[in-house]
Write an enzyme that holds these catalytic residues in place. Sequence first.
Site, PDB file in Angstrom:
ATOM      1  CB  THR A  72       1.698  -6.251   6.965  1.00  0.00           C
ATOM      2  OG1 THR A  72       1.358  -6.811   5.687  1.00  0.00           O
ATOM      3  CG2 THR A  72       2.746  -5.174   6.793  1.00  0.00           C
ATOM      4  CD  GLN A 108      -2.803  -0.922   2.521  1.00  0.00           C
ATOM      5  OE1 GLN A 108      -3.927  -0.467   2.360  1.00  0.00           O
ATOM      6  NE2 GLN A 108      -2.355  -1.259   3.717  1.00  0.00           N
ATOM      7  CB  THR A 167       3.013  -0.735  13.603  1.00  0.00           C
ATOM      8  OG1 THR A 167       1.712  -0.943  14.112  1.00  0.00           O
ATOM      9  CG2 THR A 167       3.957  -1.729  14.253  1.00  0.00           C
ATOM     10  CG  ASP A 168      -1.042   1.346  16.044  1.00  0.00           C
ATOM     11  OD1 ASP A 168      -1.038   1.386  14.805  1.00  0.00           O
ATOM     12  OD2 ASP A 168      -1.753   0.555  16.696  1.00  0.00           O
ATOM     13  CE1 TYR A 197       3.501  -5.968  11.230  1.00  0.00           C
ATOM     14  CE2 TYR A 197       2.164  -4.876  12.897  1.00  0.00           C
ATOM     15  CZ  TYR A 197       2.825  -4.848  11.693  1.00  0.00           C
ATOM     16  OH  TYR A 197       2.820  -3.703  10.934  1.00  0.00           O
TER      17      TYR A 197
HETATM   18  P1  NDP Z   1       1.382  -4.008   2.872  1.00  0.00           P
HETATM   19  O1  NDP Z   1       1.094  -5.307   3.528  1.00  0.00           O
HETATM   20  O2  NDP Z   1       0.402  -3.380   1.956  1.00  0.00           O
HETATM   21  O3  NDP Z   1       2.764  -4.082   2.087  1.00  0.00           O
HETATM   22  C1  NDP Z   1       3.852  -4.771   2.587  1.00  0.00           C
HETATM   23  C2  NDP Z   1       4.678  -5.192   1.397  1.00  0.00           C
HETATM   24  O4  NDP Z   1       5.785  -5.933   1.879  1.00  0.00           O
HETATM   25  C3  NDP Z   1       3.914  -6.076   0.415  1.00  0.00           C
HETATM   26  O5  NDP Z   1       4.090  -5.580  -0.900  1.00  0.00           O
HETATM   27  C4  NDP Z   1       4.581  -7.432   0.586  1.00  0.00           C
HETATM   28  O6  NDP Z   1       4.699  -8.146  -0.628  1.00  0.00           O
HETATM   29  C5  NDP Z   1       5.959  -7.021   1.021  1.00  0.00           C
HETATM   30  N1  NDP Z   1       6.659  -8.129   1.627  1.00  0.00           N
HETATM   31  C6  NDP Z   1       6.218  -9.049   2.513  1.00  0.00           C
HETATM   32  N2  NDP Z   1       7.171  -9.948   2.765  1.00  0.00           N
HETATM   33  C7  NDP Z   1       8.245  -9.587   2.014  1.00  0.00           C
HETATM   34  C8  NDP Z   1       9.532 -10.118   1.823  1.00  0.00           C
HETATM   35  N3  NDP Z   1       9.936 -11.248   2.437  1.00  0.00           N
HETATM   36  N4  NDP Z   1      10.373  -9.480   0.983  1.00  0.00           N
HETATM   37  C9  NDP Z   1       9.975  -8.374   0.326  1.00  0.00           C
HETATM   38  N5  NDP Z   1       8.775  -7.837   0.447  1.00  0.00           N
HETATM   39  C10 NDP Z   1       7.912  -8.431   1.294  1.00  0.00           C
HETATM   40  O7  NDP Z   1       1.743  -3.024   4.063  1.00  0.00           O
HETATM   41  P2  NDP Z   1       1.657  -1.434   4.148  1.00  0.00           P
HETATM   42  O8  NDP Z   1       2.072  -0.804   2.887  1.00  0.00           O
HETATM   43  O9  NDP Z   1       0.356  -1.084   4.745  1.00  0.00           O
HETATM   44  O10 NDP Z   1       2.765  -1.216   5.278  1.00  0.00           O
HETATM   45  C11 NDP Z   1       3.881  -0.358   5.100  1.00  0.00           C
HETATM   46  C12 NDP Z   1       4.564  -0.212   6.435  1.00  0.00           C
HETATM   47  O11 NDP Z   1       3.672   0.373   7.380  1.00  0.00           O
HETATM   48  C13 NDP Z   1       5.035  -1.531   7.062  1.00  0.00           C
HETATM   49  O12 NDP Z   1       6.269  -1.311   7.697  1.00  0.00           O
HETATM   50  C14 NDP Z   1       3.977  -1.831   8.110  1.00  0.00           C
HETATM   51  O13 NDP Z   1       4.505  -2.599   9.164  1.00  0.00           O
HETATM   52  C15 NDP Z   1       3.616  -0.424   8.555  1.00  0.00           C
HETATM   53  N6  NDP Z   1       2.279  -0.297   9.123  1.00  0.00           N
HETATM   54  C16 NDP Z   1       1.175  -0.758   8.427  1.00  0.00           C
HETATM   55  C17 NDP Z   1      -0.089  -0.622   8.987  1.00  0.00           C
HETATM   56  C18 NDP Z   1      -1.303  -1.127   8.287  1.00  0.00           C
HETATM   57  O14 NDP Z   1      -2.406  -0.939   8.813  1.00  0.00           O
HETATM   58  N7  NDP Z   1      -1.187  -1.726   7.109  1.00  0.00           N
HETATM   59  C19 NDP Z   1      -0.288   0.024  10.277  1.00  0.00           C
HETATM   60  C20 NDP Z   1       0.916   0.477  10.885  1.00  0.00           C
HETATM   61  C21 NDP Z   1       2.132   0.321  10.313  1.00  0.00           C
HETATM   62  P3  NDP Z   1       3.621  -9.245  -1.048  1.00  0.00           P
HETATM   63  O15 NDP Z   1       2.405  -8.461  -1.441  1.00  0.00           O
HETATM   64  O16 NDP Z   1       4.301  -9.940  -2.181  1.00  0.00           O
HETATM   65  O17 NDP Z   1       3.409 -10.091   0.171  1.00  0.00           O
END
Ligand code: NDP
Length: 297
Positions: free
Chosen positions: A66, A11, A105-106, A129
């Site tokens: 995530t 995202q 994250t929170d 997590y």
């Molecule tokens: P998403 O889950 O949308 O995106 C995470 C991405 O990481 C996906 O594209 C996923 O790929 C990729 N990923 C997972 N495993 C691997 C791996 N082994 N190697 C490379 N890429 C990998 O998360 P967000 O964009 O929402 O999150 C962005 C950041 O914000 C993260 O650090 C998250 O912890 C943090 N965050 C997110 C929240 C939320 O509500 N979503 C809330 C608070 C913090 P694939 O699609 O192929 O699995």
Amino acid sequence: MKILLLGKNGQVGWELQRSLSPLGELISLDRHGEDGLCGDLSDLVGLRATLRRVRPDIIVNAAAYTAVDKAEVETELADCVNAQACQVMAEEAAALDAWLIHYSTDYVFNGEGSTPWAETDAVAPLNRYGVSKAVGEQVIIDSGCKHLIFRTSWCYGARGSNFAKTMMRLARERDTLSVIADQIGSPTGADLIADVTTLAIRRVLQAPELAGVYHLAAGGEVSWHGYASFVIDFARSHGEAIAVTTINAIETSAYPTPARRPLNSRLNTHKLCRAFSLHLPDWQSGVTRMLREILDK
Ligand code: NDP
């Protein structure tokens, strides 16, 4: 200026591809990599080799494990992606004198009380997590590399699945929904996170003393129940065929999940706003925009 973006199709990563592109040469990778570059954060050797080959001035890590509930059982993988990969990135950033931009994250907090969490509050995650994300933050801080860590909450993007889309689908299919009302936070758009990231990068390049941890969330607060009600009311007023007539407010205890979630996900964003002269819009404006993007299609 060379920027390496990891997790380009998440995202936040998707929006970063847009917002970072005017800053310099942008190399964006997902877990599958390209041109012999490794973007898989579970391949620590490949990741290190990629950082040494690209030699970026800025590393932006939007990749993360995530899946909050699955992390309770896939603990090793979550730790590798969310913590050990951060260690590799931080070591290589320090060696290159590059900036490392990272997201957390929170869920590093235990959710007690109702006061918005400040950056100085002690972390005490409730689930695996959250533990992996807290360790990831700490290894970056301890490495001494130039860094920005943005803790955000309840992230959504127009692309892919999200809570609002799920609620709209269920509201079309069912006449009654039950949604948690005692977890409070702020839905925060991936577009806002990406835009703030880019503004902050521009600023820290001139003012490196601004490095550090910042809370980044949209203004205001709401429960999941309030968020769902807002989304469904908007969809109905937009002419969507909504079947739901009752949205029950339930407590977290009535909806058991493998991972415990914090009740208080409020983030105090004063430090970020002061340091970077920012105004963070309220959560309703971003959610409304996302709903229009989805429903006007
Ligand atoms: P998403 O889950 O949308 O995106 C995470 C991405 O990481 C996906 O594209 C996923 O790929 C990729 N990923 C997972 N495993 C691997 C791996 N082994 N190697 C490379 N890429 C990998 O998360 P967000 O964009 O929402 O999150 C962005 C950041 O914000 C993260 O650090 C998250 O912890 C943090 N965050 C997110 C929240 C939320 O509500 N979503 C809330 C608070 C913090 P694939 O699609 O192929 O699995």
